[in-house]
Design a protein around this motif. Sequence first.
Motif, short mmCIF file in Angstrom:
data_model
loop_
_atom_site.label_atom_id
_atom_site.label_comp_id
_atom_site.label_asym_id
_atom_site.label_seq_id
_atom_site.Cartn_x
_atom_site.Cartn_y
_atom_site.Cartn_z
N HIS A 130 36.14 59.75 40.52
CA HIS A 130 35.29 58.56 40.36
C HIS A 130 36.21 57.39 40.06
CE1 HIS A 130 31.36 56.62 38.77
NE2 HIS A 130 32.27 55.66 38.91
N HIS B 272 37.40 53.21 41.52
CA HIS B 272 37.00 52.06 42.34
C HIS B 272 38.21 51.19 42.70
CE1 HIS B 272 32.74 52.84 41.30
NE2 HIS B 272 33.16 52.99 40.05
N LYS C 23 26.78 56.40 47.58
CA LYS C 23 26.62 56.16 46.14
C LYS C 23 25.37 55.33 45.86
CE LYS C 23 27.88 55.52 41.71
NZ LYS C 23 29.04 54.75 41.28
N ASP D 42 36.60 56.38 36.41
CA ASP D 42 35.78 55.19 36.59
C ASP D 42 36.62 53.91 36.51
OD1 ASP D 42 33.54 53.78 37.27
OD2 ASP D 42 32.39 54.29 35.48
ZN LIG Z 1 31.91 53.73 38.60
#
Ligand SMILES: [Zn+2]
Length: 356
Positions: A50, A52, A145, A276
């Motif tokens: 996970h 980005h 997502k 994340d």
């Molecule tokens: Zn995220």
Amino acid sequence: MSLRLRGVVLPGDEQRDLWISDGKISFEPVPGAETLTQRGFLVPGLVDAHCHPGIGVHGPASLEEATEQAIQDRDAGTLLIRDCGVPIDIRPLQQRDDLPRIIRAGRHLALTRRYVPGLGIELDDPEQLPAAVAEQAAEGDGWVKLVGDWIDRGIGDLAPLWPDDVLAEAVAVAHKAGAKVTAHVFGEEALPGLINAGIDCLEHGTGLSDEQLDVLARTGVALVPTLINIENFPGIAEKAIKFPAYAAHMRALHAGVGAMVSKAIEAGVAVYAGSDAGGMVEHGRLVEETEALHRAGMSREQALGASSWTAREWLGHDGIAHGAPADLLVYDTDPREDLGALRHPAHITLRGAVVS
Ligand SMILES: [Zn+2]
């Protein structure tokens, strides 16, 4: 250039020689190979499930920033990223041999005013979700997502974005297109709809009950708890002065996350490491998430697997095997004895080339 490495190949305890040639691992000797290491521990490239690359502290990043983020992840050992929604087109990053491999999920699917502004595709009407899923399934690399819940300022608390029947249709549309679906979900309320829709994975999942964790274990739904990002919940609550119910909810979810993940591990849920990174979490922090999974109840070996070979298998990528792409890490000491060793790879090879 060909390389020769000798070390203990993880998972397992076998000490062996392997060679790297033409970007691939060979268990057969390659003549003229230069020795990279004579001893150590060879670990399949780490996986951030996970992440980005393409989201910065102020929202969408430029392609240059996204590249820097991916380099930061790579230098910390992440050689495979499952992006969990990125607002810019990062396909150019996939063309570069020096950057981690990326499995793209396309863009987050959300509703107007129901997610971080500017990051996702903001639909006006929940009924538009199945069509939007079809579009993202066609654009991405096998994952879509969704934003499953977010603060509803009218209610003043977390609330689901999508009606259950729309979710069921959306997941069916993705599966028909050969894509899997995952969803951002913090609270309790959105979970039954997501799970009953046949979702493949949940992100964060702080509101999961013991009964739901048993269902995830039984049906093979994965969980990426992003523990180091949940650490931001008290700060988010602090800023939500206008929404006391939401703030209290976020604090309660934060307080319960350790017990939830520990129960998930005990129940046999497929739990993977995701940092994340992007927005509230710096890139390059996957090792901290690995340590957090260990603290939550995984053995060190399990936690390392959740950040490496187990996650690679889940995402359809090889570990260290004859003929596999040479994406691996060399450590001087056994990271199964001390996960902190992961902070100091002696060598990183990506697509057969030594990087950093
Ligand atoms: Zn995220």
